[in-house]
Motif scaffolding. Structure first.
Motif, PDB file in Angstrom:
ATOM      1  N   GLU A  86      36.433  37.526  41.478  1.00  0.00           N
ATOM      2  CA  GLU A  86      37.276  38.658  41.063  1.00  0.00           C
ATOM      3  C   GLU A  86      37.684  39.521  42.249  1.00  0.00           C
ATOM      4  O   GLU A  86      38.487  40.436  42.099  1.00  0.00           O
ATOM      5  CB  GLU A  86      36.533  39.548  40.054  1.00  0.00           C
ATOM      6  CG  GLU A  86      35.910  38.835  38.876  1.00  0.00           C
ATOM      7  CD  GLU A  86      34.471  38.430  39.150  1.00  0.00           C
ATOM      8  OE1 GLU A  86      34.044  38.465  40.326  1.00  0.00           O
ATOM      9  OE2 GLU A  86      33.763  38.077  38.191  1.00  0.00           O
ATOM     10  N   ILE A  88      35.315  41.278  44.222  1.00  0.00           N
ATOM     11  CA  ILE A  88      34.442  42.451  44.164  1.00  0.00           C
ATOM     12  C   ILE A  88      33.480  42.348  45.332  1.00  0.00           C
ATOM     13  O   ILE A  88      32.732  41.369  45.437  1.00  0.00           O
ATOM     14  CB  ILE A  88      33.683  42.511  42.818  1.00  0.00           C
ATOM     15  CG1 ILE A  88      34.678  42.685  41.666  1.00  0.00           C
ATOM     16  CG2 ILE A  88      32.651  43.641  42.816  1.00  0.00           C
ATOM     17  CD1 ILE A  88      34.069  42.621  40.278  1.00  0.00           C
ATOM     18  N   CYS A 135      35.441  47.215  34.000  1.00  0.00           N
ATOM     19  CA  CYS A 135      35.063  46.096  33.131  1.00  0.00           C
ATOM     20  C   CYS A 135      36.146  45.793  32.102  1.00  0.00           C
ATOM     21  O   CYS A 135      36.343  44.636  31.742  1.00  0.00           O
ATOM     22  CB  CYS A 135      33.746  46.376  32.420  1.00  0.00           C
ATOM     23  SG  CYS A 135      32.367  46.459  33.548  1.00  0.00           S
ATOM     24  N   CYS A 138      38.662  43.819  34.296  1.00  0.00           N
ATOM     25  CA  CYS A 138      38.096  42.583  34.854  1.00  0.00           C
ATOM     26  C   CYS A 138      37.703  41.597  33.755  1.00  0.00           C
ATOM     27  O   CYS A 138      37.994  40.402  33.843  1.00  0.00           O
ATOM     28  CB  CYS A 138      36.894  42.961  35.716  1.00  0.00           C
ATOM     29  SG  CYS A 138      35.956  41.598  36.340  1.00  0.00           S
ATOM     30  N   LYS A 142      39.411  37.994  33.338  1.00  0.00           N
ATOM     31  CA  LYS A 142      38.548  36.836  33.628  1.00  0.00           C
ATOM     32  C   LYS A 142      38.567  35.850  32.449  1.00  0.00           C
ATOM     33  O   LYS A 142      38.682  34.651  32.639  1.00  0.00           O
ATOM     34  CB  LYS A 142      37.119  37.335  33.886  1.00  0.00           C
ATOM     35  CG  LYS A 142      36.264  36.338  34.603  1.00  0.00           C
ATOM     36  CD  LYS A 142      35.089  36.952  35.346  1.00  0.00           C
ATOM     37  CE  LYS A 142      34.413  38.097  34.645  1.00  0.00           C
ATOM     38  NZ  LYS A 142      33.297  38.650  35.410  1.00  0.00           N
ATOM     39  N   CYS A 229      26.887  43.594  39.933  1.00  0.00           N
ATOM     40  CA  CYS A 229      28.235  44.045  40.252  1.00  0.00           C
ATOM     41  C   CYS A 229      28.199  45.569  40.441  1.00  0.00           C
ATOM     42  O   CYS A 229      27.604  46.282  39.625  1.00  0.00           O
ATOM     43  CB  CYS A 229      29.168  43.677  39.104  1.00  0.00           C
ATOM     44  SG  CYS A 229      30.779  44.446  39.234  1.00  0.00           S
ATOM     45  N   TYR A 231      30.296  47.783  39.841  1.00  0.00           N
ATOM     46  CA  TYR A 231      30.935  48.526  38.739  1.00  0.00           C
ATOM     47  C   TYR A 231      30.036  48.577  37.502  1.00  0.00           C
ATOM     48  O   TYR A 231      30.259  49.378  36.603  1.00  0.00           O
ATOM     49  CB  TYR A 231      32.269  47.879  38.351  1.00  0.00           C
ATOM     50  CG  TYR A 231      33.272  47.906  39.470  1.00  0.00           C
ATOM     51  CD1 TYR A 231      33.868  49.101  39.862  1.00  0.00           C
ATOM     52  CD2 TYR A 231      33.629  46.751  40.154  1.00  0.00           C
ATOM     53  CE1 TYR A 231      34.782  49.138  40.909  1.00  0.00           C
ATOM     54  CE2 TYR A 231      34.542  46.768  41.196  1.00  0.00           C
ATOM     55  CZ  TYR A 231      35.109  47.959  41.566  1.00  0.00           C
ATOM     56  OH  TYR A 231      36.005  47.996  42.593  1.00  0.00           O
ATOM     57  N   ALA A 232      29.031  47.678  37.457  1.00  0.00           N
ATOM     58  CA  ALA A 232      28.188  47.595  36.249  1.00  0.00           C
ATOM     59  C   ALA A 232      27.399  48.881  36.013  1.00  0.00           C
ATOM     60  O   ALA A 232      27.142  49.263  34.877  1.00  0.00           O
ATOM     61  CB  ALA A 232      27.234  46.407  36.360  1.00  0.00           C
TER      62      ALA A 232
HETATM   63 FE1  SF4 Z   1      33.825  42.529  36.115  1.00  0.00          FE
HETATM   64 FE2  SF4 Z   1      31.722  43.669  37.318  1.00  0.00          FE
HETATM   65 FE3  SF4 Z   1      32.501  44.567  34.928  1.00  0.00          FE
HETATM   66 FE4  SF4 Z   1      31.365  42.158  35.123  1.00  0.00          FE
HETATM   67  S1  SF4 Z   1      30.381  44.156  35.553  1.00  0.00           S
HETATM   68  S2  SF4 Z   1      33.227  42.659  33.945  1.00  0.00           S
HETATM   69  S3  SF4 Z   1      32.133  41.462  37.123  1.00  0.00           S
HETATM   70  S4  SF4 Z   1      33.679  44.667  36.838  1.00  0.00           S
END
Ligand code: SF4
Ligand code: ZN
Ligand code: ZN
Length: 306
Positions: A86, A88, A135, A138, A142, A229, A231-232
């Motif tokens: 992605e 990241i 998220c 992404c 994805k 990740c 962003y998590a």
């Molecule tokens: Fe994407 Fe990271 Fe969110 Fe998973 S946690 S959907 S990899 S942004």
């Protein structure tokens, strides 16, 4: 504590059932449960080409290991893996490729940058995004990429590493958003016969709590990345996860009870929408319940499409 089955040293304690298991019996219990779920839900046919969405984390690597064991014994079945990059920063996708090479599974990598013309860090950096926004962008893109890529390469199923915790978190998030129809899209097998443009998704670890998947990967020494990740941390999913972990801590077995409730709700929502075949997106032709699919709406918002 000693294993309740053989008396050897305990490796894992199943709090919800009160059993201690040694490493050997823990691995056996884990794999038996996954294989039973595959059989009961008819997740794999002998002619299937299963494409595993392989992030390199413990879940998808464990799913790949078990799927490889199964498909090795079915000459007409095929197994391959796709890693989506992605874009990241700080994520290590190399372990996924190396593991596939070590067990002889065909592996591919597709980057958001090549596929969509941008990567997540680049597009979110400008918008000072938090995890909730990251998220939602992404995740949709994805899934869209995986489905399109799988269809184009002849895959008949897409296998993901979603575990029990992921599944009940998704259900809770849908309830919080008031998006009940989406509950009907949960389950071990999603999208079978829904639309020819939709490659059915299977979740073989759906009955396995996250901490058991972690211990399974550890017990077998499966290579995997532990890096989360970035962003998590601030995502809605993490908030829901902490709440559900707290519940399980004080009331062991809650997660399994919730999964059974999710199954019942899922069946009701599917029943309600039976016969309502999805249409196709007016812009990209992907299957969707709306006039324009979510991926196209996101790309438009990001001004990636004119
Ligand atoms: Fe994407 Fe990271 Fe969110 Fe998973 S946690 S959907 S990899 S942004
Ligand atoms: Zn034992
Ligand atoms: Zn579209």
């Amino acid at each position: 504590m000693k294993c309740g089955l053989c008396g050897r040293n305990g490796f894992f304690y199943l709090r919800y059932s009160g059993h201690h298991l040694c490493k050997k019996h823990f691995i056996q219990m884990f794999e038996k449960r996954v294989k039973k779920g595959i059989r009961q839900n008819r997740l794999i046919d002998s002619e299937d080409h299963v494409l595993v969405g392989l992030s390199g984390g413990k879940d998808s690597m464990s799913a790949l290991k078990i799927l490889n064991d199964i498909t090795c014994k079915i000459p007409s079945a095929r197994l391959s893996a796709l890693t989506v990059d992605e874009g990241i920063g700080g994520r290590n996708l190399e372990k996924a490729r190396q593991y596939c090479e070590s067990i002889g599974v065909e592996h591919h990598t597709v980057c958001f940058r090549d596929y969509y013309g941008f990567d997540i860090d680049g597009v979110l950096g400008k918008r000072k995004a938090d995890g909730v926004l990251a998220c939602s962008i992404c995740g949709v893109l994805k899934r869209n990429l995986m489905n399109e890529w799988a269809g184009r390469h002849g895959a008949t199923k897409v296998a993901t590493g979603h575990n029990l915790d992921d599944e009940i978190q998704s259900a809770f998030m849908n309830i919080m958003r008031g998006d009940l129809p989406r509950l009907g899209r949960l389950g071990a097998l999603v999208g079978s016969g829904a639309h020819e443009g939709f490659v059915p998704r299977i979740k073989i670890l759906r009955e396995c709590p996250e901490d058991e998947v972690r211990q399974y990967a550890r017990a077998l020494g499966l290579p995997h990345t532990n890096k989360c990740c970035p962003y998590a941390k601030t995502s809605l999913r993490t908030t829901v996860k902490e709440m559900l972990d707290g519940l399980e801590g004080s009331h062991p077995g809650s997660k399994y009870q919730m999964l059974r409730s999710v199954d019942s709700l899922c069946a009701i929502m599917r029943e309600r929408h039976v016969g309502q075949a999805p249409g196709v997106c007016g812009r990209c032709g992907a299957p969707t319940a709306n006039r324009v699919c979510k991926a196209c709406l996101i790309l438009e918002r990001l001004k990636v499409v004119p």
